[in-house]
Design an enzyme around this catalytic site. Sequence first.
Site, PDB file in Angstrom:
ATOM      1  N   ASP A 201      19.091   2.134 -14.169  1.00  0.00           N
ATOM      2  CA  ASP A 201      20.043   1.843 -13.106  1.00  0.00           C
ATOM      3  C   ASP A 201      19.537   2.704 -11.946  1.00  0.00           C
ATOM      4  OD1 ASP A 201      22.095   1.965 -11.233  1.00  0.00           O
ATOM      5  OD2 ASP A 201      23.634   1.616 -12.749  1.00  0.00           O
ATOM      6  N   HIS A 202      18.902   2.070 -10.975  1.00  0.00           N
ATOM      7  CA  HIS A 202      18.147   2.865  -9.995  1.00  0.00           C
ATOM      8  C   HIS A 202      19.039   3.808  -9.182  1.00  0.00           C
ATOM      9  CE1 HIS A 202      19.288  -0.468  -7.324  1.00  0.00           C
ATOM     10  NE2 HIS A 202      19.238   0.428  -6.373  1.00  0.00           N
ATOM     11  N   HIS A 264      26.458   0.163 -11.027  1.00  0.00           N
ATOM     12  CA  HIS A 264      26.323   1.257 -10.049  1.00  0.00           C
ATOM     13  C   HIS A 264      27.653   1.988  -9.818  1.00  0.00           C
ATOM     14  CE1 HIS A 264      22.508  -0.480  -9.470  1.00  0.00           C
ATOM     15  NE2 HIS A 264      22.783  -1.318  -8.499  1.00  0.00           N
TER      16      HIS A 264
END
Lengths: 513, 365
Positions: A201-202, A264
């Site tokens: 999950d960047h 996010h």
Amino acid sequence: LIEPESNPLREGLEQERVPDSSCLVIFGASGDLTMRKLLPGLYSLAHDGLLPSGQSIIGVARTEYTDDQFRAAMKDACNKFARRRPVDDAIWENFAKGLFYVQGSFDDPDAYERVKKKAEECDRDRGAGGRRIYYLAVAPSFFSVVSEMLAKSEMVNDPETDAPYTRAIIEKPFGRDLASARELNKIVVHTFRERQVFRIDHYLGKETVQNLLVLRFGNGIFEPFWNRQYIDHVQLTVAETVGVENRAGYFETSGIARDIVQNHLLQLVSLVAMEPPVEFEANAVRDEKVKVLKALREFPKGCDDTVAVRGQYVEGSVLGEKSAAYRKEPNVNPQSDVDTYAAMKVFIDNWRWADVPFYLRAGKRMPKRVTDISIHFRTAPYPLFQKSGVKIHANVLAIRIQPDEGISLKFDSKVPGPSLKTAPVTMEFRYATSFGAEPPEAYERLLLETMLGDSTLFARRDEVETAWEWIDPLLQCWESDTKNEPHFYPAGSWGPEAADQLLERDGRRWRRP
Amino acid sequence: LKAGEAERATAGEDVAVDYSTIEKSLAQLWRSENEQAEGAVIRAALWNVVAHTSSPALQTHAAETLSKAAVLVPQRTIVIRSEPDSQSEMTAWISANCHMLGGKKQVCSEEVTIVAGGDHIHQVAPLVSALLLPDMPVAMWWVGDLPNEHEAYIETLLESADRLIVDSSYFDRAADFALVARIARQTATAPADLNWVRLEEWRMATAALFDPANVRARLRGIRKVSITAVAGENAFGDATEAFLYAAWLSAQLGHNVSDEGKVEGAAGPIGHELRVEKRDQRSGSLAEIAILFDDGSTATLLRDEDRQVINTSIDGATQTFDLVTRMQSRRIDDLIVRQLKRVHADPVFMKVLPIVSRIAGGFAA
């Protein structure tokens, strides 16, 4: 992993942690992610001396490339997208020596044989030592076939043995609901053990997100106030100015709640709300995050606007440019009810956060691109200055995740003069002002952490599934609600009125980030 | 401040002020600037940086360097020019180093210049102390060589300093290293050396060479280290980067270094060879290093000036890779920035300091 003490010459260098060289195999090597993020990220790591000597990278895709053509295409990509651009020829020359390409389709056993042979050559010629990292930069529908083929070709080592490590990196979406996420995880863990899997999950690779932990647990002053006694409510905003761009096909089946909120936003919620971990170690941190997700209060039955609001943009203008309605975007169903905006009031039912609302919102075609967390404190317990007609404002600690990363604290101050008047003022910290240099790209950090075998910044299986378990009933409710359309909002606004009412009913309003 | 002086100061021009009202003048400067720019000016500071100079040329050099460094590390800059042999007087100027942030806001740092001559030099330390921003660390940059006979003067100035930044390429004797080592040992001020920052790319290249476990094993069998530096005007100063490199290897590998500078490793004595040669390269910097092992193999680090890289290779039976390490900027403002980005004292440099004075002393003898 080379511990600093095992190479004494690394002590004190910025590059204190350099992993052992390995062979990184990227499935989907001709795709957008590889071109924009992965290769530019790896090259920037090499430029900064953070990649081990002899690191090998094998690209796998259907596109016809020779090694040299692949290198040329990747050099172009690095020149466009790398943080360290333009490409430095001396560094590139050395980096490109470890760059190879295998053409083949993901279901072709021969392609895996060729990858295996090439990786073994890297062991022999470049010191990869049998260490493998498989990056599945492919659509989730291919996860099954790629992992099965890897297993069949005997390219995955069991971490319980003394064999060199095998790791797998997978990209979101991790499913589109609880059932598909479980199915996907089942497929992945059929081939890999959980500790071999790195789910990216960047957002977790962003400096400011990591700074949340430092802010909370590295300072003495915040944590004592970080609870229901002092905090009135919390707001989290992820706003994008863009629409669906060329992702309409995907977005039509997902919507913003799946695309942003489930991953996010919930990652941010868990970092804001988690208890201090017993140590800064992958499972200790993730255990605490999962506890937050498990404490999220279930949505009430029915798609009640007093708890969650879905919206969709109509015609408007963003940053001075006219913008079409979502339903008129290319490849979007003209009757689509997909959410391009979602706002919700969330409670975390535990000792620390009982009855403190967390207001979450994510939207496309918003006035500006911003990700922001604001902690709204309770006002002073006794209105000492009330007789003077002074209005007391609540203190707000705002954490700007992107862009213009930083932290600000709002508080009231006396306006100089003979009468007692107050005005809110802010103390600001900005990364750009204080630290100048641009932070490394999230992908660089995450690729390096995978090579080092540290999964702190990656989502664990139970995190993903718990998040789906919580949001699934809401998504199902929205999807089955054929009577009501989403609340429409003009592109370039901060969302539908129903989202404002979500807070107004509680005597609050959205903070303008 | 008189009319127009605030604008001149924020444009980077020096504005003369009475040294007893420096702080008041700075406050006036920001008040006036905020009124005009409607809050678009941000004052920022992470450090107090005090540059000590002893001549007009060094003063200009220090001011120019720190105004560039302030863009990346915002700081209150105080430049001192101290000339004991000049007329007894003291003068002060203020200005601001400003740059645009994202095209919207202007970020500014303050710069104060104090020139003291004759007896007035003794008033500098208390004045500087009063001008330091509270809660911000203090770095004292000693521009040029350390004064050989005025240790007490340095100590007074260092009383409020968290860090002393020197540049050993200006040193002219091994005792300068010994003085810095003494400061580290006896005071709360942590020394730092710009020459140590210059060495970082060589340390990176050397460390990378020994990352593979099979190569790392050879570190125990080092028999000889040959270092070639480029000669310039200052024979001792040109060799200091080489001294630091040799001392670093010994500190990290646990060698025994005698007071005479003789080095003994696990496998016996280790020879050091230092050549300072005229080359078509920047003086003082390292050009080439060869590390000879007891199995007869040699690790080589070679600076490629054209491509601005260090090429590294090692021979012998085990599998290795040639490495390329990008050389970094040697501009003084970049070195200062890299030094200030390090929040705490560098523990490796602290280990190296006592050793380097012995190694340098051995060579000098």
